[in-house]
Design a protein around this motif. Structure first.
Motif, PDB file in Angstrom:
ATOM      1  N   MET A  76      69.957   5.113  22.960  1.00 38.46           N
ATOM      2  CA  MET A  76      70.775   5.446  24.113  1.00 38.46           C
ATOM      3  C   MET A  76      71.111   6.935  24.155  1.00 38.46           C
ATOM      4  O   MET A  76      70.838   7.698  23.221  1.00 38.46           O
ATOM      5  CB  MET A  76      72.067   4.643  24.080  1.00 38.46           C
ATOM      6  CG  MET A  76      73.002   5.012  22.950  1.00 38.46           C
ATOM      7  SD  MET A  76      74.569   4.124  23.072  1.00 38.46           S
ATOM      8  CE  MET A  76      75.304   4.538  21.487  1.00 38.46           C
ATOM      9  N   ALA A  77      71.711   7.318  25.281  1.00 47.01           N
ATOM     10  CA  ALA A  77      72.289   8.648  25.430  1.00 47.01           C
ATOM     11  C   ALA A  77      73.648   8.485  26.090  1.00 47.01           C
ATOM     12  O   ALA A  77      73.859   7.555  26.871  1.00 47.01           O
ATOM     13  CB  ALA A  77      71.392   9.536  26.280  1.00 47.01           C
ATOM     14  N   TYR A  78      74.558   9.390  25.776  1.00 45.01           N
ATOM     15  CA  TYR A  78      75.925   9.305  26.291  1.00 45.01           C
ATOM     16  C   TYR A  78      76.342  10.658  26.847  1.00 45.01           C
ATOM     17  O   TYR A  78      76.189  11.689  26.182  1.00 45.01           O
ATOM     18  CB  TYR A  78      76.875   8.882  25.165  1.00 45.01           C
ATOM     19  CG  TYR A  78      78.342   9.139  25.427  1.00 45.01           C
ATOM     20  CD1 TYR A  78      79.003   8.533  26.494  1.00 45.01           C
ATOM     21  CD2 TYR A  78      79.069   9.990  24.593  1.00 45.01           C
ATOM     22  CE1 TYR A  78      80.369   8.766  26.718  1.00 45.01           C
ATOM     23  CE2 TYR A  78      80.423  10.223  24.808  1.00 45.01           C
ATOM     24  CZ  TYR A  78      81.064   9.616  25.874  1.00 45.01           C
ATOM     25  OH  TYR A  78      82.392   9.855  26.098  1.00 45.01           O
ATOM     26  N   TRP A 147      68.544  13.134  28.628  1.00 31.62           N
ATOM     27  CA  TRP A 147      67.236  12.599  29.045  1.00 31.62           C
ATOM     28  C   TRP A 147      66.100  13.012  28.100  1.00 31.62           C
ATOM     29  O   TRP A 147      65.014  12.442  28.164  1.00 31.62           O
ATOM     30  CB  TRP A 147      66.926  13.080  30.459  1.00 31.62           C
ATOM     31  CG  TRP A 147      67.100  12.067  31.549  1.00 31.62           C
ATOM     32  CD1 TRP A 147      66.098  11.397  32.202  1.00 31.62           C
ATOM     33  CD2 TRP A 147      68.334  11.607  32.135  1.00 31.62           C
ATOM     34  NE1 TRP A 147      66.634  10.558  33.157  1.00 31.62           N
ATOM     35  CE2 TRP A 147      68.008  10.660  33.140  1.00 31.62           C
ATOM     36  CE3 TRP A 147      69.684  11.895  31.901  1.00 31.62           C
ATOM     37  CZ2 TRP A 147      68.976  10.010  33.900  1.00 31.62           C
ATOM     38  CZ3 TRP A 147      70.643  11.260  32.662  1.00 31.62           C
ATOM     39  CH2 TRP A 147      70.292  10.330  33.648  1.00 31.62           C
ATOM     40  N   ILE A 148      66.355  13.975  27.218  1.00 36.27           N
ATOM     41  CA  ILE A 148      65.260  14.623  26.507  1.00 36.27           C
ATOM     42  C   ILE A 148      64.499  13.679  25.582  1.00 36.27           C
ATOM     43  O   ILE A 148      63.308  13.876  25.326  1.00 36.27           O
ATOM     44  CB  ILE A 148      65.779  15.864  25.741  1.00 36.27           C
ATOM     45  CG1 ILE A 148      64.626  16.811  25.423  1.00 36.27           C
ATOM     46  CG2 ILE A 148      66.519  15.460  24.470  1.00 36.27           C
ATOM     47  CD1 ILE A 148      65.089  18.181  24.955  1.00 36.27           C
ATOM     48  N   HIS A 149      65.149  12.626  25.066  1.00 35.21           N
ATOM     49  CA  HIS A 149      64.438  11.719  24.159  1.00 35.21           C
ATOM     50  C   HIS A 149      64.052  10.398  24.840  1.00 35.21           C
ATOM     51  O   HIS A 149      63.689   9.432  24.175  1.00 35.21           O
ATOM     52  CB  HIS A 149      65.248  11.456  22.890  1.00 35.21           C
ATOM     53  CG  HIS A 149      66.509  10.676  23.090  1.00 35.21           C
ATOM     54  ND1 HIS A 149      67.626  11.204  23.700  1.00 35.21           N
ATOM     55  CD2 HIS A 149      66.856   9.404  22.746  1.00 35.21           C
ATOM     56  CE1 HIS A 149      68.587  10.299  23.716  1.00 35.21           C
ATOM     57  NE2 HIS A 149      68.144   9.185  23.155  1.00 35.21           N
ATOM     58  N   SER A 150      64.129  10.390  26.184  1.00 33.23           N
ATOM     59  CA  SER A 150      63.741   9.210  26.970  1.00 33.23           C
ATOM     60  C   SER A 150      64.436   7.938  26.477  1.00 33.23           C
ATOM     61  O   SER A 150      63.775   6.956  26.100  1.00 33.23           O
ATOM     62  CB  SER A 150      62.221   9.018  26.945  1.00 33.23           C
ATOM     63  OG  SER A 150      61.578  10.088  27.580  1.00 33.23           O
ATOM     64  N   PRO A 151      65.764   7.917  26.453  1.00 31.52           N
ATOM     65  CA  PRO A 151      66.486   6.730  25.977  1.00 31.52           C
ATOM     66  C   PRO A 151      66.304   5.553  26.910  1.00 31.52           C
ATOM     67  O   PRO A 151      66.073   5.730  28.113  1.00 31.52           O
ATOM     68  CB  PRO A 151      67.945   7.200  25.963  1.00 31.52           C
ATOM     69  CG  PRO A 151      68.001   8.265  27.010  1.00 31.52           C
ATOM     70  CD  PRO A 151      66.684   8.968  26.937  1.00 31.52           C
ATOM     71  N   SER A 152      66.411   4.360  26.372  1.00 26.95           N
ATOM     72  CA  SER A 152      66.284   3.160  27.203  1.00 26.95           C
ATOM     73  C   SER A 152      67.598   2.821  27.893  1.00 26.95           C
ATOM     74  O   SER A 152      67.597   2.117  28.910  1.00 26.95           O
ATOM     75  CB  SER A 152      65.816   1.970  26.353  1.00 26.95           C
ATOM     76  OG  SER A 152      66.683   1.765  25.255  1.00 26.95           O
ATOM     77  N   LEU A 153      68.728   3.307  27.356  1.00 28.17           N
ATOM     78  CA  LEU A 153      70.040   3.083  27.953  1.00 28.17           C
ATOM     79  C   LEU A 153      70.767   4.416  28.046  1.00 28.17           C
ATOM     80  O   LEU A 153      70.893   5.129  27.049  1.00 28.17           O
ATOM     81  CB  LEU A 153      70.868   2.108  27.110  1.00 28.17           C
ATOM     82  CG  LEU A 153      72.320   1.905  27.528  1.00 28.17           C
ATOM     83  CD1 LEU A 153      72.415   1.222  28.886  1.00 28.17           C
ATOM     84  CD2 LEU A 153      73.083   1.099  26.474  1.00 28.17           C
ATOM     85  N   ASP A 180      63.272   2.393  36.928  1.00 33.67           N
ATOM     86  CA  ASP A 180      61.904   2.015  37.312  1.00 33.67           C
ATOM     87  C   ASP A 180      61.001   1.896  36.087  1.00 33.67           C
ATOM     88  O   ASP A 180      60.030   1.138  36.089  1.00 33.67           O
ATOM     89  CB  ASP A 180      61.315   3.048  38.284  1.00 33.67           C
ATOM     90  CG  ASP A 180      61.951   2.984  39.668  1.00 33.67           C
ATOM     91  OD1 ASP A 180      62.613   1.966  39.973  1.00 33.67           O
ATOM     92  OD2 ASP A 180      61.798   3.949  40.436  1.00 33.67           O
ATOM     93  N   GLY A 181      61.355   2.633  35.024  1.00 31.32           N
ATOM     94  CA  GLY A 181      60.586   2.585  33.781  1.00 31.32           C
ATOM     95  C   GLY A 181      61.063   1.518  32.811  1.00 31.32           C
ATOM     96  O   GLY A 181      60.591   1.466  31.673  1.00 31.32           O
ATOM     97  N   GLY A 182      62.005   0.666  33.247  1.00 29.99           N
ATOM     98  CA  GLY A 182      62.477  -0.418  32.393  1.00 29.99           C
ATOM     99  C   GLY A 182      63.749  -0.129  31.629  1.00 29.99           C
ATOM    100  O   GLY A 182      64.203  -0.961  30.840  1.00 29.99           O
ATOM    101  N   GLY A 183      64.347   1.045  31.850  1.00 36.67           N
ATOM    102  CA  GLY A 183      65.596   1.378  31.201  1.00 36.67           C
ATOM    103  C   GLY A 183      66.778   0.882  32.025  1.00 36.67           C
ATOM    104  O   GLY A 183      66.616   0.153  33.011  1.00 36.67           O
ATOM    105  N   ALA A 184      67.976   1.283  31.623  1.00 42.13           N
ATOM    106  CA  ALA A 184      69.184   0.865  32.325  1.00 42.13           C
ATOM    107  C   ALA A 184      70.207   1.991  32.292  1.00 42.13           C
ATOM    108  O   ALA A 184      70.218   2.822  31.375  1.00 42.13           O
ATOM    109  CB  ALA A 184      69.780  -0.396  31.699  1.00 42.13           C
TER     110      ALA A 184
END
Length: 237
Positions: A76-78, A147-153, A180-184
């Motif tokens: 994730m990212a916060y 966004w830099i590590h393409s987190p899923s959440l 659209d890429g399956g994240g949330a």
């Protein structure tokens, strides 16, 4: 993607979050609405692993934030409501620092930094120290670093505060791309018009308790989100 079950957080005798249950699925942009002091930021900080909680559980892609901090945080990212960054660093050094933490490869980080910095018109400022940035520029840098590590959440607390209309539009596009890429996305906001247009689902919290949640259509019906929110705020407990 994110499961919050019976989350309870107390500050002394005050119950800030009271048996909260939320499930955020892949592909969802989930808005979190409530007045100041309703428990939004406390909930978000518990999800992000910043605050311990008294009872309940939080799972991120099946991993417990209480038992596997590192595993959850890698997913994730916060972005807090007031990003706190190392002001002595330049923008580019900060982004590379975050990329190092998440072990993003050199070519991939270069591509992502260039892409996102260009979108936010921040490229020319990356060589400057963060101490010289305006609040809006710091917010843009915080978004890029998330966004830099393409987190899923991606978890955000009032992400649109301080952004100009163009930057807000770009952030909305980026949020949709993640889903659209399956994240949330799970984010709090006071900008109800944005939430109504952007979110697939929404939850309204009052005095630490969930008072309504579901798809935007289920929550607001034929009314506007603002009308529903004001009605619920006016109801007696």
């Amino acid at each position: 993607m994110l499961v919050i079950e019976n989350l309870t957080k107390r500050y002394g005798d005050t119950v800030a979050v009271d048996s909260l249950n939320l499930h955020i699925q892949p592909g969802e942009i989930y808005g979190f609405i409530g007045h100041n002091g309703a428990g939004k930021t406390t909930t978000i900080k518990c999800v992000a692993g910043i605050l311990n909680f008294d009872s309940g559980k939080i799972l991120i892609r099946g991993k417990s934030i209480s038992e596997d901090h590192i595993g959850c945080k890698s997913e994730m990212a916060y972005i807090p409501d007031n990003p706190d960054m190392y002001d002595f660093m330049t923008g580019i050094k900060y982004l590379n620092f975050i990329a190092d933490i998440f072990k993003v490869g050199a070519e991939e980080r270069k591509r992502r930094i260039e892409d996102y910095a260009d979108r936010f018109a921040l490229t020319e400022n990356l060589g400057q120290t963060i101490s010289s940035y305006s609040h809006g520029m710091k917010q843009k840098l915080a978004i890029i670093s998330a966004w830099i590590h393409s987190p899923s959440l991606i978890i955000m607390d009032e992400p649109f505060v301080g952004l100009d209309p163009k930057a807000s539009h770009i952030l909305k596009e980026m949020m949709r791309e993640v889903c659209d890429g399956g994240g949330a996305i799970f984010f709090s906001t006071h900008v109800l018009e944005v939430a109504e247009k952007l979110c697939s689902k929404v939850a309204i919290i009052k005095n630490g308790r969930l008072v309504r949640s579901g798809t935007m259509e289920e929550v607001k019906g034929d009314d506007s989100l603002e009308e529903v929110f004001l009605e619920l705020e006016g109801d007696e407990d």
